[in-house]
Design a protein around this motif. Structure first.
Motif, PDB file in Angstrom:
ATOM      1  N   GLY A  97       0.790  -1.496   0.078  1.00 23.37           N
ATOM      2  CA  GLY A  97       0.205   0.132  -0.476  1.00 23.37           C
ATOM      3  C   GLY A  97       0.775   1.316  -0.471  1.00 23.37           C
ATOM      4  N   GLN A  98       2.126   1.105   0.449  1.00 22.90           N
ATOM      5  CA  GLN A  98       2.924   2.279   0.972  1.00 22.90           C
ATOM      6  C   GLN A  98       4.116   3.012  -0.493  1.00 22.90           C
ATOM      7  OE1 GLN A  98       2.733   4.817   3.407  1.00 22.90           O
ATOM      8  NE2 GLN A  98       1.207   4.040   4.355  1.00 22.90           N
ATOM      9  N   ALA A  99       3.600   1.681  -0.828  1.00 20.68           N
ATOM     10  CA  ALA A  99       4.415   1.008  -2.256  1.00 20.68           C
ATOM     11  C   ALA A  99       3.399   2.233  -3.829  1.00 20.68           C
ATOM     12  CB  ALA A  99       4.679   0.124  -3.102  1.00 20.68           C
ATOM     13  N   ALA A 100       2.452   1.590  -3.361  1.00 19.85           N
ATOM     14  CA  ALA A 100       1.293   2.769  -4.224  1.00 19.85           C
ATOM     15  C   ALA A 100       1.478   3.843  -3.829  1.00 19.85           C
ATOM     16  CB  ALA A 100      -0.043   1.754  -4.152  1.00 19.85           C
ATOM     17  N   ILE A 101       1.065   4.608  -3.082  1.00 17.40           N
ATOM     18  CA  ILE A 101       0.625   5.681  -2.635  1.00 17.40           C
ATOM     19  C   ILE A 101       1.784   6.422  -2.746  1.00 17.40           C
ATOM     20  CG2 ILE A 101       0.281   7.379  -0.628  1.00 17.40           C
ATOM     21  CD1 ILE A 101      -0.699   5.385   0.709  1.00 17.40           C
ATOM     22  N   ARG A 102       3.363   5.709  -2.698  1.00 16.43           N
ATOM     23  CA  ARG A 102       4.824   6.971  -3.071  1.00 16.43           C
ATOM     24  C   ARG A 102       3.999   7.001  -4.318  1.00 16.43           C
ATOM     25  NH1 ARG A 102       7.171   3.026   0.687  1.00 16.43           N
ATOM     26  NH2 ARG A 102       7.849   2.341  -1.718  1.00 16.43           N
ATOM     27  N   GLU A 103       4.298   5.789  -5.266  1.00 13.44           N
ATOM     28  CA  GLU A 103       3.898   6.621  -6.916  1.00 13.44           C
ATOM     29  C   GLU A 103       2.364   7.330  -6.981  1.00 13.44           C
ATOM     30  OE1 GLU A 103       6.036   5.182  -8.937  1.00 13.44           O
ATOM     31  OE2 GLU A 103       7.253   3.390  -7.990  1.00 13.44           O
ATOM     32  N   GLY A 104       1.709   6.870  -6.856  1.00 11.27           N
ATOM     33  CA  GLY A 104       0.425   8.012  -7.373  1.00 11.27           C
ATOM     34  C   GLY A 104       1.403   9.434  -6.446  1.00 11.27           C
ATOM     35  N   LEU A 105       1.796   9.015  -5.332  1.00 11.34           N
ATOM     36  CA  LEU A 105       1.906  11.281  -5.449  1.00 11.34           C
ATOM     37  C   LEU A 105       2.805  11.352  -6.080  1.00 11.34           C
ATOM     38  CD1 LEU A 105       2.134  10.679  -0.787  1.00 11.34           C
ATOM     39  CD2 LEU A 105       0.398  11.534  -2.179  1.00 11.34           C
ATOM     40  N   GLY A 106       3.639  10.321  -7.007  1.00 11.59           N
ATOM     41  CA  GLY A 106       4.841  10.907  -7.040  1.00 11.59           C
ATOM     42  C   GLY A 106       4.262  11.580  -9.003  1.00 11.59           C
ATOM     43  N   VAL A 107       3.030  10.866  -9.376  1.00 11.71           N
ATOM     44  CA  VAL A 107       2.310  11.752 -10.460  1.00 11.71           C
ATOM     45  C   VAL A 107       1.546  12.868  -9.989  1.00 11.71           C
ATOM     46  CG1 VAL A 107       0.347  11.003 -12.283  1.00 11.71           C
ATOM     47  CG2 VAL A 107       1.870   9.519 -11.443  1.00 11.71           C
ATOM     48  N   LEU A 108       0.916  12.717  -9.570  1.00 14.74           N
ATOM     49  CA  LEU A 108       0.394  14.428  -8.719  1.00 14.74           C
ATOM     50  C   LEU A 108       0.955  15.363  -9.068  1.00 14.74           C
ATOM     51  CD1 LEU A 108      -2.208  12.255  -6.244  1.00 14.74           C
ATOM     52  CD2 LEU A 108      -2.473  13.114  -8.651  1.00 14.74           C
ATOM     53  N   SER A 109       2.627  15.086  -8.274  1.00 12.59           N
ATOM     54  CA  SER A 109       3.202  16.086  -7.935  1.00 12.59           C
ATOM     55  C   SER A 109       4.047  16.836  -9.332  1.00 12.59           C
ATOM     56  CB  SER A 109       4.594  15.249  -7.291  1.00 12.59           C
ATOM     57  OG  SER A 109       5.106  14.918  -8.211  1.00 12.59           O
ATOM     58  N   LYS A 110       3.648  16.110 -10.006  1.00 11.77           N
ATOM     59  CA  LYS A 110       3.452  16.843 -11.539  1.00 11.77           C
ATOM     60  C   LYS A 110       2.803  16.882 -12.241  1.00 11.77           C
ATOM     61  CE  LYS A 110       5.145  12.287 -13.263  1.00 11.77           C
ATOM     62  NZ  LYS A 110       6.287  11.512 -13.820  1.00 11.77           N
ATOM     63  N   ASP A 111       1.737  17.532 -11.304  1.00  9.92           N
ATOM     64  CA  ASP A 111       0.688  18.546 -11.755  1.00  9.92           C
ATOM     65  C   ASP A 111      -0.719  17.026 -12.901  1.00  9.92           C
ATOM     66  OD1 ASP A 111       0.739  20.027 -10.499  1.00  9.92           O
ATOM     67  OD2 ASP A 111       1.595  21.969 -11.682  1.00  9.92           O
ATOM     68  N   GLU A 112      -0.450  16.338 -12.461  1.00  9.06           N
ATOM     69  CA  GLU A 112      -1.274  15.384 -13.723  1.00  9.06           C
ATOM     70  C   GLU A 112      -2.083  14.589 -13.740  1.00  9.06           C
ATOM     71  OE1 GLU A 112       1.971  12.534 -14.987  1.00  9.06           O
ATOM     72  OE2 GLU A 112       3.074  13.915 -15.787  1.00  9.06           O
ATOM     73  N   LEU A 113      -3.129  13.761 -13.958  1.00  6.15           N
ATOM     74  CA  LEU A 113      -4.364  12.732 -14.256  1.00  6.15           C
ATOM     75  C   LEU A 113      -3.074  11.421 -13.407  1.00  6.15           C
ATOM     76  CD1 LEU A 113      -7.360  13.934 -16.051  1.00  6.15           C
ATOM     77  CD2 LEU A 113      -6.818  14.601 -14.313  1.00  6.15           C
ATOM     78  N   LEU A 114      -4.673  11.447 -11.989  1.00  8.21           N
ATOM     79  CA  LEU A 114      -3.886   9.903 -11.210  1.00  8.21           C
ATOM     80  C   LEU A 114      -5.148   9.261 -11.638  1.00  8.21           C
ATOM     81  CD1 LEU A 114      -2.102   7.660 -10.214  1.00  8.21           C
ATOM     82  CD2 LEU A 114      -2.622   8.737  -8.107  1.00  8.21           C
ATOM     83  N   GLY A 115      -5.308   7.794 -12.337  1.00 10.43           N
ATOM     84  CA  GLY A 115      -6.214   7.036 -12.392  1.00 10.43           C
ATOM     85  C   GLY A 115      -6.312   5.927 -10.987  1.00 10.43           C
ATOM     86  N   ILE A 116      -7.359   5.753 -10.653  1.00  9.78           N
ATOM     87  CA  ILE A 116      -7.414   4.439  -9.310  1.00  9.78           C
ATOM     88  C   ILE A 116      -9.221   3.664  -8.628  1.00  9.78           C
ATOM     89  CG2 ILE A 116      -7.460   6.323  -7.654  1.00  9.78           C
ATOM     90  CD1 ILE A 116      -5.689   4.522  -5.264  1.00  9.78           C
TER      91      ILE A 116
END
Length: 240
Positions: A97-116
């Motif tokens: 779960g923590q790995a998924a959160i880290r990856e997701g936050l990385g996408v959001l930090s670039k002002d992109e859309l994250l699908g989940i």
């Protein structure tokens, strides 16, 4: 570049031709800036239909099994998902779960859309299951809105195990953005995370009209598989 080649030339037009999706509420997806699109998950085709109708690029957190398959088929599948910009996430182990959160936050930090998909796995019976709190953690930590999305008809068009889709009408419905800024700084509060996740799932439910099950899909799948295995091992004898 391959992402846009798939979307506009190779895969996108084919998906629109086969599924003929009707799109509702697309104006709720922001034209710029980071946001999470949280949807129900009924079919393998969900991964491709939603990106095909969005004007912006969206990155999904995909299960690691898509990237680790054996043989030529496995390598082709892994190459396809990587080229499409999807991120592999190992769902096994306590740190998954923590790995998924880290990856997701990385996408959001670039002002992109994250699908989940908050359910964590595809629905095996078309019902909507309890959401996992990872989506709430990311929304609060990144301070971004969550746009609920309902895929309607994809279960009938391509149910689990179905390779060639059926001809069935599909609707992709986006809801109004959910703002959780009132919970800023409270991403470590379990009760808050549960409340945020439940609000997201209720919004998806309102859009999809599915039957809701207040259990995790993975747990229900495991229980049903165990029951089926027991039935095969100890079949019930007909009453005489």
């Amino acid at each position: 570049m391959f992402y846009y080649l798939l979307k506009y030339v190779l895969l996108g037009p084919l998906l629109r031709l086969v599924f003929r999706p009707r799109i509702e509420g697309l104006q709720h997806v922001p034209a710029e800036g980071a946001a999470i699109i949280a949807g129900n998950h009924l079919s393998f085709s969900d991964h491709f239909l939603m990106p095909a109708v969005l004007k912006r690029r969206i990155t999904f957190l995909a299960k690691a099994e898509y990237f680790t398959g054996p043989g030529i088929k496995g390598r082709l599948t892994a190459s396809f998902f990587r080229s499409a910009g999807q991120i592999p996430v190992d769902r096994s182990g306590k740190d998954a779960g923590q790995a998924a959160i880290r990856e997701g936050l990385g996408v959001l930090s670039k002002d992109e859309l994250l699908g989940i998909y908050p359910e964590g796995t595809r629905s095996h019976d078309g019902r909507l299951y309890k959401g996992k709190v990872g989506v709430a953690v990311m929304a609060l930590k990144a301070g971004v809105p969550v746009i609920p999305c309902a895929m309607i008809g994809t279960f009938e068009a391509q149910p689990p195990g179905k390779v060639i889709p059926n001809l069935h009408p599909v609707v992709i419905r986006f809801g109004e953005p959910l703002d959780f800024s009132r919970y800023a700084g409270m991403e470590n509060e379990k009760a808050i995370l549960r409340a945020v996740t439940d609000e997201i799932m209720y919004a998806i439910l309102s859009l999809s009209g599915q039957e809701y099950v207040d259990q995790y899909a993975a747990v229900v799948k495991a229980e049903e598989a165990a029951a089926a295995a027991k039935e095969r091992k100890f079949p019930r004898l007909p009453l005489t």
